[in-house]
Design a protein around this motif. Structure first.
Motif, PDB file in Angstrom:
ATOM      1  N   LEU A 160       0.803  -1.217   0.000  1.00 43.48           N
ATOM      2  CA  LEU A 160       0.000   0.000   0.000  1.00 43.48           C
ATOM      3  C   LEU A 160       0.840   1.273   0.000  1.00 43.48           C
ATOM      4  N   SER A 161       2.149   1.139   0.197  1.00 43.59           N
ATOM      5  CA  SER A 161       3.001   2.301   0.428  1.00 43.59           C
ATOM      6  C   SER A 161       2.866   3.368  -0.647  1.00 43.59           C
ATOM      7  N   ASN A 162       3.068   3.010  -1.897  1.00 41.93           N
ATOM      8  CA  ASN A 162       3.061   4.005  -2.971  1.00 41.93           C
ATOM      9  C   ASN A 162       1.712   4.695  -3.112  1.00 41.93           C
ATOM     10  N   GLU A 163       0.633   3.903  -3.118  1.00 47.86           N
ATOM     11  CA  GLU A 163      -0.680   4.521  -3.282  1.00 47.86           C
ATOM     12  C   GLU A 163      -1.062   5.349  -2.071  1.00 47.86           C
ATOM     13  N   LEU A 164      -0.746   4.845  -0.872  1.00 51.69           N
ATOM     14  CA  LEU A 164      -1.074   5.588   0.336  1.00 51.69           C
ATOM     15  C   LEU A 164      -0.291   6.901   0.399  1.00 51.69           C
ATOM     16  N   LEU A 165       1.007   6.867   0.072  1.00 49.82           N
ATOM     17  CA  LEU A 165       1.813   8.088   0.090  1.00 49.82           C
ATOM     18  C   LEU A 165       1.361   9.058  -1.003  1.00 49.82           C
ATOM     19  N   SER A 166       0.938   8.523  -2.139  1.00 48.08           N
ATOM     20  CA  SER A 166       0.454   9.385  -3.211  1.00 48.08           C
ATOM     21  C   SER A 166      -0.815  10.122  -2.776  1.00 48.08           C
TER      22      SER A 166
END
Length: 639
Positions: A249-255
């Motif tokens: 989830l890191s990339n989508e959550l940070l985006s």
């Protein structure tokens, strides 16, 4: 060395485009916003728009989820995604629910393992017993004590217990240091027996908490260990699942977090905007080089835009944006100590960097010690993150260069040829060079001041002040006259015309203010009489002459420290000399370390003093403020 040119942009447009304009024109560019209601007062009464941040609750939820997953908040590109507030709220809530389910199961498993381990630690003192603990602790017919003793005392303690009537001592468990035991005694016969056993090394303790103490200890411990191992294994597996979820989830959550932070910051910047009916206004400072792109972005939003170049009355209000430069950046902390230059003033960082390196090299010229300075500075800068380390590493280079000039390697001036400070007329030469260097730098700062004054349209100060054209000409002619007479035997000092020109220049400095008013270069202040201007001008001239003299003499300290360095190293070699010839390596090392520490500190301070008092004050006020464009700090939860 000038700072970047700035311009004030004024934007107006339909209120429906306000938020897009804030994000596109403020946050996406180098733009330092100004309070529109105070800056644009002539456009009527401007009101501040509503600043209710609808993005903040969802942003807080995203930050909490990032923290729970152990993800550091940082920027991720979001501009190609069509995010909406409701979509972000739903996605983040779904992510949070999935994370919470895993975290709850993981925490429950780890808690069970922890509780089992704690219960095992309470059962271990009874591990040798083969009776049910619940029944033992519930005994009524005898007094029950729990105790311990050192392993070495146990044989004697057991022998004494067997000799006593009415008491029974059993081993219940042990560890590497103590033997745990249980003491049973008959009523009425226990007190004296207990005292006898205590004198033999038995320590009676309070009965343990009976919660969970049941069953045969050894069997119960084995069961608990198996259960704790399974729970710990399950907790580790759930932890891995949480980490895998975080990675997924890191990339989508940070985006999405970055988008929410960007939008929330845009809402916070509404406070800088003014609104009148259906029109919004915004203004602020930006680099002149970005005018074309800024206007194109404003036109695309349907907004009107115009640029206002700062005038002389804006010099104290316009922020300062430094140009980039590696050497200038290293010495920026020294400039920050003095203050930020006002808009239109010369950028002193490169000037300070070059002159500071020159001063330091002349005062601390040594090849070996310069190399050590570079190594120490690099360690401080790279490993410790200390800005002073960058300066030490930089000044180590001119120290090495001047070390070749002096022919000095760790204070030894016999290994290499070069200029020997303590030999012949070296002392006089180095002092004269220092004085000449001081005069040249004072003239250079005068030229910088002239350029700054013309840039700020302060023509009176540029032409007639002690650090203006008149002052620079006077000092140049005075030094040239002395040099021509003494070095080339040209009798300039005996010329009447020469002294008349010098007197005229001094008179011009004295009467600079009346001359400026007469030539319409400046305005006469209310209540200022001619006599007051002449009196003030005389004292300013007197101060300028004393300043020229004291500043030129102050540069003699550069040569003086070069002499002191040579003398201190000579003393080190004399003290390290052996009676049979040669030198003590230990003495040379300790001596070099002491000299380097003392001199590095003193030379750093003295070179900085020359910059601040002899040079900076001539062309630099330090009364400005830095250009601080609106920006989003994605690593922080603050808005």
């Amino acid at each position: 060395m000038a700072t970047e040119k700035l311009t004030r942009a004024v934007v107006s447009g339909p209120i429906a485009a306000m938020d897009d304009a804030i994000c596109s024109l403020m946050l996406d560019r180098e733009f330092q916003p100004l309070q529109a209601s105070s800056e644009l007062g002539g456009r009527g009464e401007l009101k501040a728009p509503e600043t209710d941040d609808v993005y903040r609750p969802v942003l807080d939820g995203a930050l909490a989820l990032l923290n729970k997953l152990g993800i550091k908040p940082e920027f991720r590109e979001f501009r190609s995604s069509d995010y909406t507030l409701e979509d972000c709220r739903k996605v983040i809530n779904d992510f949070a629910g999935e994370c919470s389910r895993l975290a709850t199961r993981r925490n429950s498993a780890l808690s069970l393992a922890h509780d089992d381990e704690e219960l095992i630690s309470r059962l271990e003192p009874f591990s040798l017993l083969e009776v049910d603990l619940e029944e033992l602790l519930d005994i009524k017919s005898m007094r029950l004590h729990f105790g311990s003793t050192e392993l070495e005392y146990w044989p004697e303690l057991r022998r004494r217990a067997e000799g006593e009537t009415g008491v029974f001592l059993f081993r219940s468990g042990f560890d590497t240091e103590k033997m745990y035991c249980i003491l049973l005694s008959l009523p009425g016969q226990s007190i004296l027996a207990e005292e006898e056993l205590c004198s033999a090394g038995l320590r009676l303790e309070d009965l343990p908490n009976a919660a969970g103490l049941k069953g045969v200890p050894a069997k119960r411990i084995a069961e608990l260990r198996a259960e704790a191992a399974d729970a710990a294994k399950q907790g580790e597996e759930l932890t891995r699942q949480l980490q895998a979820l975080a990675d997924k989830l890191s990339n989508e959550l940070l985006s999405r977090y970055s988008w929410l932070k960007y939008k929330s910051e845009g809402v916070a910047l509404r406070r800088m905007v003014g609104v009148e009916r259906e029109t919004f206004y915004m203004c602020g400072w930006m680099p002149q080089s970005g005018e074309a792109d800024f206007k194109a972005a404003a036109d695309a939003l349907g907004c009107a835009c115009r640029f206002e170049k700062p005038g002389p009355h804006d010099s104290g209000r316009v922020p300062v944006k430094f140009k980039k430069g590696k050497l200038a950046k290293v010495f920026s902390p020294f400039v920050d100590m003095y203050g930020v230059p006002a808009y239109g003033e010369a950028d002193p960082r490169l000037f300070l960097a070059l002159t500071y390196c020159l001063f330091f090299g002349m005062m601390f010229g040594d090849i070996g010690q310069g190399v050590v300075l570079i190594l120490v500075g690099l360690y401080m800068y790279k490993k410790r993150g200390m800005w002073l380390g960058g300066i030490l590493a930089t000044v180590g280079v001119p120290a090495i260069l001047f070390g070749f000039i002096y022919g000095s390697v760790f204070g030894n001036e016999h290994l290499l040829p070069g200029f020997k400070v303590l030999e012949g007329d070296g002392v006089v030469t180095i002092l004269l060079v220092s004085a000449v260097l001081g005069i040249i730098l004072i003239l250079m700062t005068g030229v910088l001041n002239i350029l700054t004054c013309f840039r700020q349209r302060d023509y009176r100060r540029a032409l007639f002040s002690a650090n203006g054209v008149t002052g620079v000409l006077f000092l140049t002619l005075l030094v040239a006259g002395v040099a021509l007479t003494m070095l080339l035997e040209i009798p300039v000092l005996s010329s009447a015309v020469y002294w008349i020109v010098l007197a005229a220049l001094l008179l011009t400095i004295w009467l600079s203010e009346p001359l400026g008013i007469w030539l319409r270069l400046t305005h006469r202040e209310e209540g200022q009489s001619m006599g007051m201007m002449i009196g003030v001008g005389f004292f300013e001239l007197f101060e300028a002459v004393l300043g020229w003299l004291s500043n030129c003499l102050s540069f003699l300290r550069v040569g003086a420290y070069a002499i002191i360095h040579a003398i201190m190293m000579m003393i080190v070699y004399q003290l390290s000399a052996k009676s049979g010839g040669g030198y003590s390596i230990f003495g040379l090392v300790i001596g070099n370390v002491i000299v380097m520490v003392i001199e590095a500190a003193l030379v750093c301070i003295q070179a900085l003093r020359l910059e601040f008092y002899e040079l900076f004050s001539r062309f630099y006020t330090g009364r400005g403020h830095s250009f601080e464009p609106a920006a989003v700090d994605y690593s922080s939860g603050r808005v």
